[in-house]
Design a protein around this motif. Structure first.
Motif, PDB file in Angstrom:
ATOM      1  N   ASP A  33       4.202 -17.323  31.216  1.00  0.00           N
ATOM      2  CA  ASP A  33       4.965 -18.537  30.946  1.00  0.00           C
ATOM      3  C   ASP A  33       4.972 -18.803  29.450  1.00  0.00           C
ATOM      4  OD1 ASP A  33       6.247 -20.929  30.943  1.00  0.00           O
ATOM      5  OD2 ASP A  33       4.904 -21.926  32.375  1.00  0.00           O
ATOM      6  N   THR A  34       6.151 -18.750  28.852  1.00  0.00           N
ATOM      7  CA  THR A  34       6.254 -18.977  27.409  1.00  0.00           C
ATOM      8  C   THR A  34       6.199 -20.470  27.094  1.00  0.00           C
ATOM      9  OG1 THR A  34       8.640 -19.111  27.636  1.00  0.00           O
ATOM     10  CG2 THR A  34       7.717 -16.957  27.069  1.00  0.00           C
ATOM     11  N   GLY A  35       6.352 -21.293  28.138  1.00  0.00           N
ATOM     12  CA  GLY A  35       6.443 -22.726  27.896  1.00  0.00           C
ATOM     13  C   GLY A  35       7.870 -23.169  27.605  1.00  0.00           C
ATOM     14  N   TRP A  36       8.788 -22.200  27.553  1.00  0.00           N
ATOM     15  CA  TRP A  36      10.181 -22.518  27.228  1.00  0.00           C
ATOM     16  C   TRP A  36      11.129 -22.091  28.349  1.00  0.00           C
ATOM     17  CZ3 TRP A  36      11.382 -25.318  22.881  1.00  0.00           C
ATOM     18  CH2 TRP A  36      10.349 -25.461  21.942  1.00  0.00           C
ATOM     19  N   ASP A  49       7.873 -11.505  20.578  1.00  0.00           N
ATOM     20  CA  ASP A  49       6.724 -10.640  20.346  1.00  0.00           C
ATOM     21  C   ASP A  49       5.416 -11.356  20.719  1.00  0.00           C
ATOM     22  OD1 ASP A  49       5.468  -8.282  19.419  1.00  0.00           O
ATOM     23  OD2 ASP A  49       4.844  -9.391  17.630  1.00  0.00           O
ATOM     24  N   ILE A  50       5.305 -12.603  20.300  1.00  0.00           N
ATOM     25  CA  ILE A  50       4.055 -13.327  20.543  1.00  0.00           C
ATOM     26  C   ILE A  50       3.973 -13.882  21.964  1.00  0.00           C
ATOM     27  CG2 ILE A  50       2.655 -15.321  19.836  1.00  0.00           C
ATOM     28  CD1 ILE A  50       3.843 -14.898  16.989  1.00  0.00           C
ATOM     29  N   MET A  51       5.018 -14.586  22.369  1.00  0.00           N
ATOM     30  CA  MET A  51       4.937 -15.338  23.622  1.00  0.00           C
ATOM     31  C   MET A  51       5.227 -14.497  24.868  1.00  0.00           C
ATOM     32  SD  MET A  51       3.751 -18.032  22.532  1.00  0.00           S
ATOM     33  CE  MET A  51       3.715 -19.047  24.018  1.00  0.00           C
ATOM     34  N   SER A 105       7.669 -21.624  18.386  1.00  0.00           N
ATOM     35  CA  SER A 105       8.845 -21.921  19.194  1.00  0.00           C
ATOM     36  C   SER A 105       9.978 -20.989  18.790  1.00  0.00           C
ATOM     37  CB  SER A 105       9.268 -23.383  19.010  1.00  0.00           C
ATOM     38  OG  SER A 105      10.262 -23.476  18.017  1.00  0.00           O
ATOM     39  N   PRO A 106      10.898 -20.764  19.714  1.00  0.00           N
ATOM     40  CA  PRO A 106      12.016 -19.884  19.404  1.00  0.00           C
ATOM     41  C   PRO A 106      12.902 -20.464  18.303  1.00  0.00           C
ATOM     42  CG  PRO A 106      12.305 -20.928  21.562  1.00  0.00           C
ATOM     43  CD  PRO A 106      10.927 -21.249  21.102  1.00  0.00           C
ATOM     44  N   PHE A 107      12.846 -21.789  18.122  1.00  0.00           N
ATOM     45  CA  PHE A 107      13.689 -22.401  17.099  1.00  0.00           C
ATOM     46  C   PHE A 107      13.124 -22.159  15.703  1.00  0.00           C
ATOM     47  CE2 PHE A 107      14.293 -25.280  20.837  1.00  0.00           C
ATOM     48  CZ  PHE A 107      15.539 -24.776  21.180  1.00  0.00           C
ATOM     49  N   SER A 108      11.783 -22.342  15.576  1.00  0.00           N
ATOM     50  CA  SER A 108      11.217 -22.255  14.235  1.00  0.00           C
ATOM     51  C   SER A 108      10.822 -20.827  13.853  1.00  0.00           C
ATOM     52  CB  SER A 108       9.999 -23.184  14.126  1.00  0.00           C
ATOM     53  OG  SER A 108       9.112 -22.941  15.192  1.00  0.00           O
ATOM     54  N   HIS A 109      10.588 -19.942  14.824  1.00  0.00           N
ATOM     55  CA  HIS A 109      10.094 -18.602  14.489  1.00  0.00           C
ATOM     56  C   HIS A 109      11.116 -17.480  14.671  1.00  0.00           C
ATOM     57  CE1 HIS A 109       6.412 -20.925  14.826  1.00  0.00           C
ATOM     58  NE2 HIS A 109       5.788 -19.972  14.176  1.00  0.00           N
ATOM     59  N   GLY A 110      12.278 -17.801  15.209  1.00  0.00           N
ATOM     60  CA  GLY A 110      13.271 -16.754  15.442  1.00  0.00           C
ATOM     61  C   GLY A 110      12.949 -15.998  16.714  1.00  0.00           C
ATOM     62  N   SER A 111      13.977 -15.447  17.342  1.00  0.00           N
ATOM     63  CA  SER A 111      13.783 -14.870  18.661  1.00  0.00           C
ATOM     64  C   SER A 111      12.877 -13.638  18.642  1.00  0.00           C
ATOM     65  CB  SER A 111      15.133 -14.534  19.296  1.00  0.00           C
ATOM     66  OG  SER A 111      15.667 -13.354  18.732  1.00  0.00           O
ATOM     67  N   ARG A 139      -1.924 -18.821  21.453  1.00  0.00           N
ATOM     68  CA  ARG A 139      -1.373 -18.945  20.094  1.00  0.00           C
ATOM     69  C   ARG A 139      -0.140 -19.835  20.062  1.00  0.00           C
ATOM     70  NH1 ARG A 139      -0.280 -13.325  17.267  1.00  0.00           N
ATOM     71  NH2 ARG A 139       0.516 -14.627  15.584  1.00  0.00           N
ATOM     72  N   GLY A 140       0.548 -19.908  21.200  1.00  0.00           N
ATOM     73  CA  GLY A 140       1.771 -20.692  21.262  1.00  0.00           C
ATOM     74  C   GLY A 140       1.498 -22.134  20.896  1.00  0.00           C
ATOM     75  N   ALA A 141       0.483 -22.707  21.564  1.00  0.00           N
ATOM     76  CA  ALA A 141       0.149 -24.102  21.310  1.00  0.00           C
ATOM     77  C   ALA A 141      -0.577 -24.228  19.968  1.00  0.00           C
ATOM     78  CB  ALA A 141      -0.724 -24.630  22.441  1.00  0.00           C
TER      79      ALA A 141
END
Lengths: 317, 498
Positions: A79-82, A127-129, A116-122, A109-111
């Motif tokens: 779950d990416t949370g998104w 890669d992380i989430m 977020s996909p908005f601030s870090h780019g897809s 690391r997400g929290a």
């Protein structure tokens, strides 16, 4: 816990459906064979459950493969949370209804780093989430086999992937050095730490998935059906605008459109399509006349040429 | 259907527009046909497959557009995208412009759907072709009309035949570059039919094709070739038969035993031959115990019969010991069980197949140790079998298999599931060979070690009689006869008894 099945319950009440056509039957038989083989050969299998239509079919096939027993492995949701809210509700409903074991993992690391996909780019976000999170979850569970719903018709690098796809202890896929796979004889021999990703839907196409969902009356997330929903247009995609974390950029306006989704992932990265398809019949006929592929709505495939192969080498499903 | 101004339309700027026609509806009434395409880049193989996908609308516009992006506008001379890029999905392949692995493609018409195993053509990729051919019902062999049959055509046809394919289509491609020369086409087809017959294949269809122009692939090429009134490629594929193991005896390799509770015990697996119904008597191998089928359980309903290909759960009428790897079979026509078999195999890895090495053998759900002794290797150029002690990568060889425990097989000729196996190297866990059982060998008094032969010390007259028999002639490698006097023979036996 083993469940008791009295003889009378062997007659499934759902059996009034007409028999499957030979094409779908052949695909179903192949998938069930793969499920049973993996369950018998590996010590700790797990099934990747992404809640989308392919996962719904995968889950249905798993239930069929082990009937009258229970599905003998847990489902893993990264779950990416998104994800779309309706996806999470649907997931929990399925787990309850079919008495499944569910493991949910979110990369801490997400929290911690507010990713977020908005601030870090897809690319970085995925890669992380997704990729990193999946590796964490697989390591934590010490799973030696993981079922996935990938199909070979989805994308060029998948067309060459084996049904048993071997992974190194750090989850890497080496496309140039895959084990040959002949007949329906699968090589499940691995060393400790190594694992196999198993793809029972390898030979299915998108239309097969939909026709099977229809024939077998498999429940799916309602987002696949057209409905008037709030959207905002961004980077040429129509994004669902229901989550408060979606901040409108200058010039963007929220509006209502009759839309549906062909694939489901993280809502900020998944584009909707304009469609009036409210039934499975509508969806199938829309698909048969479609001129674009399903992954067209996925931002993550478009980052760069060969981007799926690159993600897969790194451990993405 | 005729090619509807496709070429002309494509020559214009609308390079990725599909020909306007009704969308292909999806096959509903038959099993998917699995086929393999054999040929090299030079023969236009990628173009042919690309054409099939394009004209059946299996390629979508965004995929075509991304092709155009990737190929930097590189197009063939009809303005269509470079189909080869559509097929070569791995980055290494794109960079090197080659196909290095088996890829699977999917397309369908209103009559049927198709799974294409697309494999590279060169000799160093024999292993990939064998992999693709293992599941195929039909082989499309591609030749360049200007070049005719090549050495590789014979090689491809031989491998396809060995892997059990009995239907061939010869696509004589680039026929447009011979000015649609009918005599040339007929000469090539005639030569190919002779080649196929020499391999024992009778079902051959030859088609003059221009993959580039789309003639006789999905649309007919009547406008250019009024002399050809045979089927298009797609018509042949729509009518081809899928392999079926239903005519042979019932076989169920047991994948797992289902015991969800005290009251239920079922044997799960995919029917690998024949059919079964409640009431049938069956034998469990290798134990040989006999039982009757009481139920065939599936998720949907308790069925009254199951046929080859069905994934089922079988319930028997009595407590018998059945475990994964066992085979439940019809009593009347049982598979062979034994410790020694003859087989043909394809070596798949750089280490080849080493004599006397103990491998894992997996067939169906059964995995056991086996010792492999190479006997001969096929020379693909000539079709001759030459003596061989080991088999290098890509070699096709005949071998002897010796097992520690009972093995269960049919011949591959009779059953493509229970007659097939893979070999796994216990050192690397990699799959090192794909093999096909040709016969069972009689056990040789328990001697299976490499280099071992049975030594028969016999009185001279008995030795001569024995050596004159046909049986002995066929087992000459396994036994050595020593002529001794009767008194000496008695003496030897006395030593053994001590």
């Amino acid at each position: 816990m083993p469940h008791l099945y009295p003889e009378t319950e062997l007659h499934n009440p759902q059996s009034a459906k007409p028999p499957l056509d030979p094409h779908l039957k052949a695909l179903e038989n192949e998938a069930i064979h793969i499920f049973r083989e993996v369950a018998a050969e590996f010590e700790r299998p797990v099934m990747l459950y992404s809640i989308g239509k392919d996962s719904s079919v995968l889950l249905h096939l798993a239930r069929k493969a082990f009937y009258p027993g229970r599905v003998p492995f847990p489902l893993l949701h990264v779950d990416t949370g998104w994800k779309f809210r309706e996806m999470i509700a649907f997931r929990d409903e399925m787990v309850e209804k079919y008495d499944l074991d569910l493991v949910v993992h979110t990369n801490p690391r997400g929290a911690a780093e507010n990713i977020s996909p908005f601030s870090h780019g897809s690319a970085l976000y995925t890669d992380i989430m997704k990729t990193e999170a999946l590796r964490q979850a697989l390591d934590a569970g010490q799973y030696d086999a993981a079922f996935g719903g990938a199909r070979r018709d989805e994308e060029a690098s998948r067309a060459k992937e084996r049904i048993y796809s071997f992974r190194t202890p750090d989850h890497r896929w080496d496309p140039r050095n895959q084990r040959p796979e002949l007949w329906n004889i699968y090589n499940g021999m691995i060393r400790k730490g190594e694992s196999v990703r198993a793809f029972p839907l390898s030979n299915w196409t998108e239309v097969d998935i939909w026709r099977y969902i229809q024939a077998e009356e498999i429940p799916i997330v309602p987002l696949y059906f057209a409905k008037k929903r709030p959207i905002v247009e961004r980077d040429g995609m129509m994004i669902l605008a229901e989550d408060p974390r979606l901040e409108l950029l200058p010039g963007e306006v929220k509006r209502e459109e009759v839309i549906r989704f062909r694939t489901l992932g993280c809502f900020p990265l998944t584009g909707a399509i304009r469609s009036g398809a409210t039934t499975l019949d509508d969806i199938i006929s829309e698909l048969e006349t479609a001129t674009v592929s399903e992954r067209q709505g996925r931002a993550i495939d478009r980052d760069q040429a060969g981007s799926m192969e690159k993600k897969k080498r790194e451990g993405y499903f | 259907m005729t090619a509807p101004a496709l070429a002309n339309a494509a020559l214009d700027e609308t390079a990725v527009a599909h020909p306007s026609q009704e969308p292909a509806r999806v096959a509903r009434d038959s099993r998917p046909l699995r086929l393999i395409t054999c040929g090299s880049v030079d023969d236009g193989k990628s173009t042919l497959i690309g054409r099939l996908l394009w004209d059946t609308k299996a390629v979508k516009e965004d995929q075509a557009a991304s092709l155009q992006r990737d190929s930097n506008g590189k197009q063939n001379d009809l303005g269509l995208p470079d189909f080869a890029l559509l097929l070569d999905g791995l980055q290494a392949e794109r960079e090197q412009g080659i196909t290095i692995d088996v890829a699977y493609r999917y397309f369908s018409t209103d009559k049927r759907s198709f799974i294409v195993a697309d494999t590279p053509g060169h000799e160093q990729y024999t292993r990939n072709m064998a992999t693709g051919a293992s599941t195929a019902d039909l082989a499309v062999l591609l030749v360049d009309a200007r070049a005719g049959l090549l050495e590789q055509t014979r090689r491809h046809a031989t491998i396809a035949t060995l892997m059990g394919i009995k239907q061939f289509v010869l696509a004589v491609n680039k026929i447009d570059l011979t000015d649609y020369d009918r005599a040339r086409f007929e000469q090539i087809s005639h030569e190919f039919r002779e080649l196929a017959l020499s391999l024992g294949v009778r079902q051959v269809t030859a088609i003059p094709v221009s993959a580039l122009k789309g003639e006789n692939v999905v649309y007919d090429g009547r406008a250019s070739m009024p002399w050809y009134d045979g089927p298009t490629l797609i018509e042949v594929l729509e009518l081809a038969t899928t392999r079926s193991a239903q005519t042979v005896g019932f076989r169920l390799p047991v994948q797992r035993v289902s015991r969800p509770g005290e009251s239920f015990r079922g044997y799960q697996g995919t029917v690998a031959g024949g059919s079964v119904k409640p009431g049938d008597s069956v034998v469990v191998l290798p134990s040989g115990m006999v039982a009757n089928v009481t139920k065939i359980v599936t998720f949907d309903l308790v069925r009254n019969a199951a046929v080859a290909g069905d994934a089922i759960t079988l319930v028997l009428d009595r407590q018998v010991d059945v475990s994964r790897g066992d085979v439940i079979a019809t009593i009347d026509s049982q598979p062979m069980t034994g410790l020694a078999f003859d087989a043909q195999l394809v070596a798949l890895q750089p280490e080849g197949i080493q004599p006397g090495k103990r491998y894992w053998l997996k067939s169906g759900s059964r995995r056991q140790r086996v010792q492999v002794q190479p006997v001969s290797q096929l020379e693909l150029k000539s079709g001759k079998w030459n003596h061989a002690d080991e088999l290098p990568m890509n070699a096709i060889g005949k071998v002897h298999l010796a097992f520690d425990e009972q093995a269960i097989f049919d011949t591959y000729e009779q059953n493509r599931t229970t007659g097939a196996f893979i070999l796994i190297d216990p050192d690397t866990n990699n799959t090192v060979a794909g093999g096909m059982i040709t016969a069972k060998r009689a056990a040789l008094g328990g001697i299976h070690a490499d280099e071992s032969r049975v030594i028969l010390s016999l009185p001279a007259d008995l030795a001569d009689q024995l050596m004159a028999t046909e049986l002995f002639a066929s087992r000459r490698e396994d036994a050595e006869v020593r002529r001794v006097t009767a008194a000496k023979a008695v003496e030897i036996i006395d030593t053994i008894d001590e």
